[in-house]
Design a protein around this motif. Structure first.
Motif, PDB file in Angstrom:
ATOM      1  N   MET A   1     -45.112  98.000  63.629  1.00  0.00           N
ATOM      2  CA  MET A   1     -44.205  98.317  64.595  1.00  0.00           C
ATOM      3  C   MET A   1     -44.353  99.422  65.331  1.00  0.00           C
ATOM      4  O   MET A   1     -44.473 100.524  64.793  1.00  0.00           O
ATOM      5  N   ASP A   2     -43.869  99.482  66.736  1.00  0.00           N
ATOM      6  CA  ASP A   2     -43.873 100.571  67.646  1.00  0.00           C
ATOM      7  C   ASP A   2     -42.773 101.390  67.655  1.00  0.00           C
ATOM      8  O   ASP A   2     -41.707 100.699  68.351  1.00  0.00           O
ATOM      9  N   GLU A   3     -42.414 102.422  66.864  1.00  0.00           N
ATOM     10  CA  GLU A   3     -41.068 103.040  66.965  1.00  0.00           C
ATOM     11  C   GLU A   3     -40.772 103.709  68.312  1.00  0.00           C
ATOM     12  O   GLU A   3     -39.627 104.008  68.294  1.00  0.00           O
ATOM     13  N   SER A   4     -41.604 103.395  69.212  1.00  0.00           N
ATOM     14  CA  SER A   4     -41.091 104.192  70.538  1.00  0.00           C
ATOM     15  C   SER A   4     -40.480 103.053  71.235  1.00  0.00           C
ATOM     16  O   SER A   4     -39.864 103.248  72.310  1.00  0.00           O
ATOM     17  N   ALA A  23     -30.139  98.897  68.295  1.00  0.00           N
ATOM     18  CA  ALA A  23     -29.927  99.231  66.795  1.00  0.00           C
ATOM     19  C   ALA A  23     -28.855 100.196  66.989  1.00  0.00           C
ATOM     20  O   ALA A  23     -27.968 100.340  65.919  1.00  0.00           O
ATOM     21  N   ASP A  24     -28.800 100.969  67.906  1.00  0.00           N
ATOM     22  CA  ASP A  24     -27.947 102.145  68.098  1.00  0.00           C
ATOM     23  C   ASP A  24     -26.536 102.023  68.886  1.00  0.00           C
ATOM     24  O   ASP A  24     -25.946 103.155  69.314  1.00  0.00           O
ATOM     25  N   LEU A  25     -26.283 100.837  69.122  1.00  0.00           N
ATOM     26  CA  LEU A  25     -25.234 100.705  70.049  1.00  0.00           C
ATOM     27  C   LEU A  25     -23.897 101.028  69.339  1.00  0.00           C
ATOM     28  O   LEU A  25     -23.705 100.490  68.134  1.00  0.00           O
ATOM     29  N   PRO A  26     -22.905 101.842  69.912  1.00  0.00           N
ATOM     30  CA  PRO A  26     -21.736 102.290  69.117  1.00  0.00           C
ATOM     31  C   PRO A  26     -20.897 101.320  68.652  1.00  0.00           C
ATOM     32  O   PRO A  26     -20.331 101.285  67.642  1.00  0.00           O
ATOM     33  N   ASP A  27     -20.662 100.153  69.406  1.00  0.00           N
ATOM     34  CA  ASP A  27     -19.749  99.206  68.944  1.00  0.00           C
ATOM     35  C   ASP A  27     -20.233  98.001  69.872  1.00  0.00           C
ATOM     36  O   ASP A  27     -21.073  97.977  70.687  1.00  0.00           O
ATOM     37  N   ASP A  93     -35.379 100.466  78.130  1.00  0.00           N
ATOM     38  CA  ASP A  93     -36.515 101.003  77.995  1.00  0.00           C
ATOM     39  C   ASP A  93     -37.500 100.357  77.070  1.00  0.00           C
ATOM     40  O   ASP A  93     -37.109 100.334  75.901  1.00  0.00           O
ATOM     41  N   ASP A  94     -38.499  99.676  77.558  1.00  0.00           N
ATOM     42  CA  ASP A  94     -39.663  99.197  76.482  1.00  0.00           C
ATOM     43  C   ASP A  94     -38.895  98.544  75.422  1.00  0.00           C
ATOM     44  O   ASP A  94     -39.047  98.581  74.265  1.00  0.00           O
ATOM     45  N   ARG A 194     -32.158  97.038  63.645  1.00  0.00           N
ATOM     46  CA  ARG A 194     -32.361  98.486  62.624  1.00  0.00           C
ATOM     47  C   ARG A 194     -33.884  98.075  61.690  1.00  0.00           C
ATOM     48  O   ARG A 194     -34.469  98.926  61.452  1.00  0.00           O
ATOM     49  N   ARG A 195     -33.763  96.783  61.333  1.00  0.00           N
ATOM     50  CA  ARG A 195     -35.240  96.498  60.316  1.00  0.00           C
ATOM     51  C   ARG A 195     -36.386  96.481  61.010  1.00  0.00           C
ATOM     52  O   ARG A 195     -37.263  96.356  60.339  1.00  0.00           O
ATOM     53  N   TYR A 196     -36.389  96.767  62.406  1.00  0.00           N
ATOM     54  CA  TYR A 196     -37.744  96.655  63.208  1.00  0.00           C
ATOM     55  C   TYR A 196     -38.261  98.264  62.806  1.00  0.00           C
ATOM     56  O   TYR A 196     -39.418  98.343  62.813  1.00  0.00           O
ATOM     57  N   TYR A 197     -37.520  98.910  62.575  1.00  0.00           N
ATOM     58  CA  TYR A 197     -37.868 100.384  62.507  1.00  0.00           C
ATOM     59  C   TYR A 197     -38.110 100.579  60.938  1.00  0.00           C
ATOM     60  O   TYR A 197     -37.212 100.488  60.160  1.00  0.00           O
TER      61      TYR A 197
END
Length: 226
Positions: A1-4, A23-27, A93-94, A194-197
């Motif tokens: 997994m590429d965390e970037s 993963a980090d979308l607020p809502d 991005d990416d 999230r499970r990607y990271y």
């Protein structure tokens, strides 16, 4: 997994054919959803038509040719939906699309001729997974799969297993989490992302209870289960 990379979770279902978000979308308001109602309606109509054709004098080859023609139209609808997901993803991005590790193979004829078959497991959901990968390849957009276990119950914010309510929402059972209820499809898409990271599938670790009779909160990656 590429965390970037920006992981875009994609939940596949029937009510919403695709639901996508990072993963980090607020809502849920920033997520992208493609409704599956029309496609499910077309499938149900086709099933009734095929049942009538099989009871008619038409030979099997003629019926199969008709089903193939209708299948091509259904796949075109899936491809259009998958392109909408890819267009959403490439705005980040990416990006990398992250889906559950579905191993089912689509078999439209089996679903059409089996009165007990569920459309999701027999054709629609497996086909949606395959077409998403095919369309993503056109965009040169990578796709990866993560384990699906508990992805529909795990809270995207804290990782504790919640409860499904009316099959459309998830209620988090962690009193320390800011999430109360959340749309189930959005929640599942965010969990997959999230499970990607590494290490992000479950941030919450319940503390040992001071009372031996108390149960700990359920954690998606190894907490207590019934």
């Amino acid at each position: 997994m590429d965390e970037s990379r920006t992981a875009i979770g994609v939940d596949v279902g029937e009510y919403n054919l695709y639901t996508a978000c990072p993963a980090d979308l607020p809502d849920w308001r920033g997520a992208h959803a493609v409704c599956g109602d029309d496609l499910c309606g077309l499938l149900d109509d086709l099933r009734l038509e095929v049942a009538a054709l099989l009871a008619s004098p038409y030979d099997r080859a003629t019926i199969a040719a008709y089903v193939q023609q209708r299948r091509d139209a259904l796949v075109a609808e899936l491809d259009a939906a998958a392109r909408a997901v890819c267009e959403y993803a490439i705005a980040y991005d990416d990006p990398v699309l992250v889906t559950e590790d579905s191993h089912y193979r689509p078999d439209l004829w089996a679903w059409l001729t089996d009165p007990d078959a569920h459309r999701g497991s027999a054709w629609l959901l497996p086909a949606a997974h395959l077409r998403l990968r095919a369309v993503a390849a056109e965009y040169r957009l990578p796709v990866t799969a993560v384990p699906e276990a508990y992805s529909t119950q795990e809270c995207h914010a804290c990782g504790v297993l919640g409860t499904r309510e009316r099959n459309t929402t998830v209620r988090c059972t962690n009193s320390n989490c800011h999430v109360d209820t959340v749309a189930a499809d959005f929640n599942a898409a965010a969990v997959l992302a999230r499970r990607y990271y590494p290490g992000r599938c479950c941030d919450y670790r319940p503390r040992e209870s001071a009372h031996s009779g108390d149960r700990q909160a359920l954690a998606a990656d190894g907490g207590l289960r019934d």
